[in-house]
Design a protein around this motif. Structure first.
Motif, PDB file in Angstrom:
ATOM      1  N   VAL A 153     -14.852 -58.336   3.004  1.00 10.06           N
ATOM      2  CA  VAL A 153     -14.658 -57.879   4.381  1.00 10.06           C
ATOM      3  C   VAL A 153     -13.614 -58.742   5.089  1.00 10.06           C
ATOM      4  O   VAL A 153     -12.731 -58.222   5.787  1.00 10.06           O
ATOM      5  N   LYS A 154     -13.698 -60.043   4.888  1.00  8.47           N
ATOM      6  CA  LYS A 154     -12.737 -60.953   5.532  1.00  8.47           C
ATOM      7  C   LYS A 154     -11.307 -60.648   5.086  1.00  8.47           C
ATOM      8  O   LYS A 154     -10.363 -60.838   5.855  1.00  8.47           O
ATOM      9  N   ALA A 155     -11.168 -60.151   3.861  1.00  7.57           N
ATOM     10  CA  ALA A 155      -9.833 -59.868   3.337  1.00  7.57           C
ATOM     11  C   ALA A 155      -9.160 -58.698   4.035  1.00  7.57           C
ATOM     12  O   ALA A 155      -7.938 -58.548   3.968  1.00  7.57           O
ATOM     13  N   VAL A 156      -9.937 -57.846   4.712  1.00  6.46           N
ATOM     14  CA  VAL A 156      -9.340 -56.639   5.291  1.00  6.46           C
ATOM     15  C   VAL A 156      -9.341 -56.645   6.820  1.00  6.46           C
ATOM     16  O   VAL A 156      -8.948 -55.665   7.451  1.00  6.46           O
ATOM     17  N   THR A 157      -9.805 -57.709   7.424  1.00  3.01           N
ATOM     18  CA  THR A 157      -9.867 -57.714   8.888  1.00  3.01           C
ATOM     19  C   THR A 157      -9.484 -59.078   9.458  1.00  3.01           C
ATOM     20  O   THR A 157      -9.705 -60.112   8.821  1.00  3.01           O
ATOM     21  N   THR A 158      -8.943 -59.016  10.661  1.00  2.00           N
ATOM     22  CA  THR A 158      -8.681 -60.260  11.394  1.00  2.00           C
ATOM     23  C   THR A 158      -9.730 -60.472  12.488  1.00  2.00           C
ATOM     24  O   THR A 158      -9.730 -61.477  13.175  1.00  2.00           O
ATOM     25  N   LYS A 159     -10.591 -59.485  12.650  1.00  2.00           N
ATOM     26  CA  LYS A 159     -11.648 -59.611  13.657  1.00  2.00           C
ATOM     27  C   LYS A 159     -12.713 -60.590  13.169  1.00  2.00           C
ATOM     28  O   LYS A 159     -12.912 -60.738  11.959  1.00  2.00           O
ATOM     29  N   PRO A 160     -13.440 -61.220  14.101  1.00  2.00           N
ATOM     30  CA  PRO A 160     -14.554 -62.074  13.682  1.00  2.00           C
ATOM     31  C   PRO A 160     -15.598 -61.261  12.915  1.00  2.00           C
ATOM     32  O   PRO A 160     -15.942 -60.147  13.321  1.00  2.00           O
ATOM     33  N   VAL A 161     -16.062 -61.817  11.825  1.00  2.00           N
ATOM     34  CA  VAL A 161     -17.062 -61.148  10.985  1.00  2.00           C
ATOM     35  C   VAL A 161     -18.385 -61.900  11.097  1.00  2.00           C
ATOM     36  O   VAL A 161     -18.461 -63.095  10.808  1.00  2.00           O
ATOM     37  N   PHE A 162     -19.420 -61.189  11.563  1.00  2.00           N
ATOM     38  CA  PHE A 162     -20.771 -61.741  11.630  1.00  2.00           C
ATOM     39  C   PHE A 162     -21.620 -61.032  10.579  1.00  2.00           C
ATOM     40  O   PHE A 162     -21.722 -59.807  10.599  1.00  2.00           O
ATOM     41  N   MET A 163     -22.203 -61.788   9.671  1.00  2.98           N
ATOM     42  CA  MET A 163     -23.041 -61.182   8.643  1.00  2.98           C
ATOM     43  C   MET A 163     -24.472 -61.074   9.182  1.00  2.98           C
ATOM     44  O   MET A 163     -25.027 -62.061   9.707  1.00  2.98           O
ATOM     45  N   LYS A 164     -25.064 -59.892   9.067  1.00  2.00           N
ATOM     46  CA  LYS A 164     -26.442 -59.698   9.557  1.00  2.00           C
ATOM     47  C   LYS A 164     -27.412 -59.885   8.402  1.00  2.00           C
ATOM     48  O   LYS A 164     -27.399 -59.143   7.426  1.00  2.00           O
ATOM     49  N   LEU A 165     -28.258 -60.884   8.547  1.00  2.00           N
ATOM     50  CA  LEU A 165     -29.070 -61.360   7.426  1.00  2.00           C
ATOM     51  C   LEU A 165     -30.485 -60.795   7.419  1.00  2.00           C
ATOM     52  O   LEU A 165     -31.073 -60.501   8.465  1.00  2.00           O
ATOM     53  N   SER A 166     -31.008 -60.718   6.214  1.00  5.27           N
ATOM     54  CA  SER A 166     -32.364 -60.211   6.000  1.00  5.27           C
ATOM     55  C   SER A 166     -33.372 -61.364   6.000  1.00  5.27           C
ATOM     56  O   SER A 166     -33.103 -62.424   5.422  1.00  5.27           O
ATOM     57  N   PRO A 167     -34.543 -61.142   6.596  1.00  4.52           N
ATOM     58  CA  PRO A 167     -35.597 -62.156   6.512  1.00  4.52           C
ATOM     59  C   PRO A 167     -36.399 -62.055   5.210  1.00  4.52           C
ATOM     60  O   PRO A 167     -37.251 -62.902   4.944  1.00  4.52           O
ATOM     61  N   ASN A 168     -36.099 -61.021   4.424  1.00  2.00           N
ATOM     62  CA  ASN A 168     -36.922 -60.761   3.233  1.00  2.00           C
ATOM     63  C   ASN A 168     -36.415 -61.569   2.038  1.00  2.00           C
ATOM     64  O   ASN A 168     -36.102 -61.029   0.979  1.00  2.00           O
ATOM     65  N   VAL A 169     -36.319 -62.875   2.250  1.00  2.00           N
ATOM     66  CA  VAL A 169     -35.802 -63.794   1.231  1.00  2.00           C
ATOM     67  C   VAL A 169     -36.631 -65.080   1.252  1.00  2.00           C
ATOM     68  O   VAL A 169     -37.303 -65.379   2.239  1.00  2.00           O
ATOM     69  N   THR A 170     -36.558 -65.801   0.166  1.00  2.00           N
ATOM     70  CA  THR A 170     -37.294 -67.064   0.087  1.00  2.00           C
ATOM     71  C   THR A 170     -36.633 -68.142   0.938  1.00  2.00           C
ATOM     72  O   THR A 170     -37.294 -68.886   1.637  1.00  2.00           O
ATOM     73  N   ASP A 171     -35.295 -68.199   0.863  1.00  2.00           N
ATOM     74  CA  ASP A 171     -34.588 -69.250   1.590  1.00  2.00           C
ATOM     75  C   ASP A 171     -33.381 -68.659   2.297  1.00  2.00           C
ATOM     76  O   ASP A 171     -32.320 -68.451   1.695  1.00  2.00           O
ATOM     77  N   ILE A 172     -33.541 -68.360   3.573  1.00  2.00           N
ATOM     78  CA  ILE A 172     -32.453 -67.710   4.306  1.00  2.00           C
ATOM     79  C   ILE A 172     -31.253 -68.642   4.471  1.00  2.00           C
ATOM     80  O   ILE A 172     -30.116 -68.183   4.605  1.00  2.00           O
ATOM     81  N   THR A 173     -31.486 -69.952   4.411  1.00  2.00           N
ATOM     82  CA  THR A 173     -30.360 -70.876   4.606  1.00  2.00           C
ATOM     83  C   THR A 173     -29.374 -70.795   3.433  1.00  2.00           C
ATOM     84  O   THR A 173     -28.178 -70.989   3.627  1.00  2.00           O
ATOM     85  N   ALA A 174     -29.873 -70.481   2.256  1.00  2.00           N
ATOM     86  CA  ALA A 174     -28.976 -70.357   1.095  1.00  2.00           C
ATOM     87  C   ALA A 174     -28.038 -69.168   1.285  1.00  2.00           C
ATOM     88  O   ALA A 174     -26.842 -69.245   0.989  1.00  2.00           O
ATOM     89  N   ILE A 175     -28.570 -68.068   1.791  1.00  2.00           N
ATOM     90  CA  ILE A 175     -27.751 -66.881   2.048  1.00  2.00           C
ATOM     91  C   ILE A 175     -26.765 -67.197   3.175  1.00  2.00           C
ATOM     92  O   ILE A 175     -25.572 -66.857   3.094  1.00  2.00           O
ATOM     93  N   ALA A 176     -27.271 -67.814   4.218  1.00  2.00           N
ATOM     94  CA  ALA A 176     -26.429 -68.121   5.385  1.00  2.00           C
ATOM     95  C   ALA A 176     -25.256 -69.012   4.978  1.00  2.00           C
ATOM     96  O   ALA A 176     -24.101 -68.743   5.342  1.00  2.00           O
ATOM     97  N   ARG A 177     -25.557 -70.057   4.215  1.00  2.00           N
ATOM     98  CA  ARG A 177     -24.493 -70.979   3.779  1.00  2.00           C
ATOM     99  C   ARG A 177     -23.470 -70.268   2.903  1.00  2.00           C
ATOM    100  O   ARG A 177     -22.261 -70.482   3.042  1.00  2.00           O
TER     101      ARG A 177
END
Lengths: 301, 241
Positions: A153-177
């Motif tokens: 996504v970052k490769a095709v846009t200059t707009k700020p990209v916010f990723m919307k994360l799922s809580p259905n994970v063991t460690d959300i910080t790993a996904i976030a990082r």
């Protein structure tokens, strides 16, 4: 009440969450959209989608609801041609365009189209929809897949990209990082929590889709914890806090946990004036808590 | 959409599990076939209930107790207030009716047809009401239609009241333009045996009731439609069975 979301300035931190305000036309019938900090538009896919079969709504007592809408939307071309221009007729503030996909090419394609053809301020990339098969949440539950979508996504846009994360994970910080390392400008969390209700008389799931996303005040403590964890794991990355926010005090709490702005979701469905009432209550609550500027409380806990 | 507080004037049981509540509030601009969304204390989502009658500043609703939320409504007393969203959805199009009109209701699908019949009668139309219920204990509204000057026929599935059978048994063909509301199998049977020269009110589990969550969308011949917004009333010919 002004807040900064990366380089974007919002007049207040209150944003109706994607899927709870359509493209603004209905809400415009009863409230002035220009009072809002921003608007997160309905999740948009490459092609038009009807979504899942009905019933796709189930109540969970006082604590919230399940939905299994499944990304009903008119498709990106219709959104570009009709929905966003129509929203612009009635709303001048920042648009957060929520996009979704079923493979990495879809995400990139939709983001590129939205980047090129609209004046959306932020792209909110939904890698957390629990209600579609072969996509959505599958990308938000693996750090590697989440990073791949972010990079594409970052490769095709200059707009700020916010990723919307799922809580259905063991460690959300790993996904976030993983998202931040892949170039995400910000994060939005949490999407709904995968849940279920059973009609005990019919001995069948209430939702035709069997499972659905749980939202409402019942998930607020989960959202708060995850926002707090992610804000500590990804210092300097702006976070839109989302999940179970019902009132101005919840906005303050979410910001103290680490959010720079707050999305209001299920509360809009229960009370169509929820955002308006929260915005009106916020100054009083700030005064009571002796908060001069909201920026002073972001992530202080 | 209007959001306001309403005062309960009365709340009485009129048939098995069926309650009639009269509320005072802002009744302006409410159309037959529209619905209201009632916030029930202690429950997250509102309850969508059809408009049964409007008389000056009083709204009548007739609802069935189908779960904890409506059970709680049934225990509410005159003097209590409810937070209600009103003027929701698109109701029946009265312009489609000829001089002879058929209204067909099944169970708790009957209430919206009462306000409709009242308006049709005010226009001088001849209204034939065909009402279907499972059994005698569930029968209501017969006298309401009669007092409006409608010809009323009632049937029950078990024959315990009125004629034994289903509503389609009582409809002579060719039928005039009809307005219908009731369970899906009844609506389907009407479309199949009477035809699609009519309008039908649909029911679906709703999230918001105001068009923003698209939880209640159905596929029609004209595309995806929200039951709460473009509906609940649809032209019968648009619906897919």
């Amino acid at each position: 009440m002004v807040v900064q979301l990366g380089h974007i300035t919002l007049k207040n931190p209150v944003i109706p969450a994607s899927g709870t305000c359509g493209f603004g036309q209905e809400m415009h019938e009863w409230l002035d959209l220009n009072i809002l900090g921003a608007i997160a538009t309905k999740g948009t896919t490459r092609l038009p989608r009807y979504g899942n079969p009905v019933p796709r709504i189930a109540e969970c007592g006082a604590t919230g609801m399940l939905n299994a809408v499944g990304l009903q939307n008119p498709g990106v071309e219709e959104v570009i041609r009709h929905e966003i221009p129509a929203l612009r007729q009635i709303y001048q503030g920042p648009i957060i365009a929520n996009v979704s996909g079923f493979n990495i090419e879809d995400y990139a394609y939709v983001c590129e189209r939205v980047d090129k053809e609209t004046d959306a301020a932020i792209l909110e990339v939904n890698i957390s929809c629990p209600n579609v098969h072969n996509g959505g949440m599958a990308f938000g539950t693996s750090p590697k897949a989440a990073a791949e979508v972010t990079r594409a996504v970052k490769a095709v846009t200059t707009k700020p990209v916010f990723m919307k994360l799922s809580p259905n994970v063991t460690d959300i910080t790993a996904i976030a990082r993983a998202c931040v390392e892949a170039g995400a400008d910000g994060l939005c969390l949490i999407n709904t929590v995968l849940g279920m209700r059973i009609d005990i008389r019919r001995r069948k799931p209430v939702l035709a889709n069997r499972y659905g996303g749980y939202s409402g005040p019942g998930i607020f403590p989960i959202a708060l914890r995850m926002v707090n964890q992610v804000s500590k794991a990804c210092p300097g990355t702006p976070i839109i806090g989302c999940g179970g926010v019902q009132r101005a005090e919840d906005v303050i709490e979410m910001m103290m946990a680490g959010a720079s702005a707050v999305e209001i979701g299920a509360a809009n469905l229960q009370n169509p004036n929820a955002c308006k009432q929260i915005i009106e209550q916020l100054p009083e609550v700030m005064q009571e808590l002796q908060i001069d500027h909201l920026r002073d409380i972001i992530g202080i806990v | 959409m209007k959001q306001s507080k309403w005062n309960i004037l009365s709340n009485v049981c009129i048939a098995e599990k069926v309650w009639k509540m009269v509320l005072r509030g802002d009744t302006t601009a409410m159309q037959p076939g529209q619905f209201v969304e009632i916030a029930v204390p202690g429950y997250y989502l509102r309850r969508p209930i059809s408009v049964c009658d409007i008389q000056d500043d009083c709204l009548t609703i007739i609802y069935k107790t189908v779960g904890h939320g409506t059970d709680l409504m049934a225990r509410m007393q005159p003097g209590e207030t409810l937070d209600i969203l009103s003027c929701l959805g698109h109701g029946y199009d009265l312009r489609k009716a000829g001089d002879e009109v058929l209204v067909v209701g099944g169970g708790v699908g009957v209430p919206p047809l009462i306000y409709l019949a009242k308006q049709l009668r005010a226009q001088g139309k001849h209204v034939h009401a065909v009402l279907g219920f499972n059994t005698e204990k569930e029968v209501f509204a017969e006298e309401m239609f009669a007092s409006l000057g409608c010809k009323v026929e009632v049937c029950t599935m078990d024959g315990s009241y009125g004629r034994r059978g289903v509503v389609t048994d009582l409809i002579a063909k060719p039928a005039p333009f009809y307005y219908a509301c009731g369970p899906l199998p009844m609506l389907r049977a009407i479309a199949e045996t009477v035809g699609t020269n009519g309008q039908m009110s649909m029911e679906e589990r709703m999230g918001c009731g105001v068009g923003i969550c698209v939880g209640c969308s159905i596929e029609t011949k004209k595309g995806v439609r929200r039951v709460c917004k473009e509906g609940p009333v649809f032209d019968a010919e648009e619906l897919i069975w």
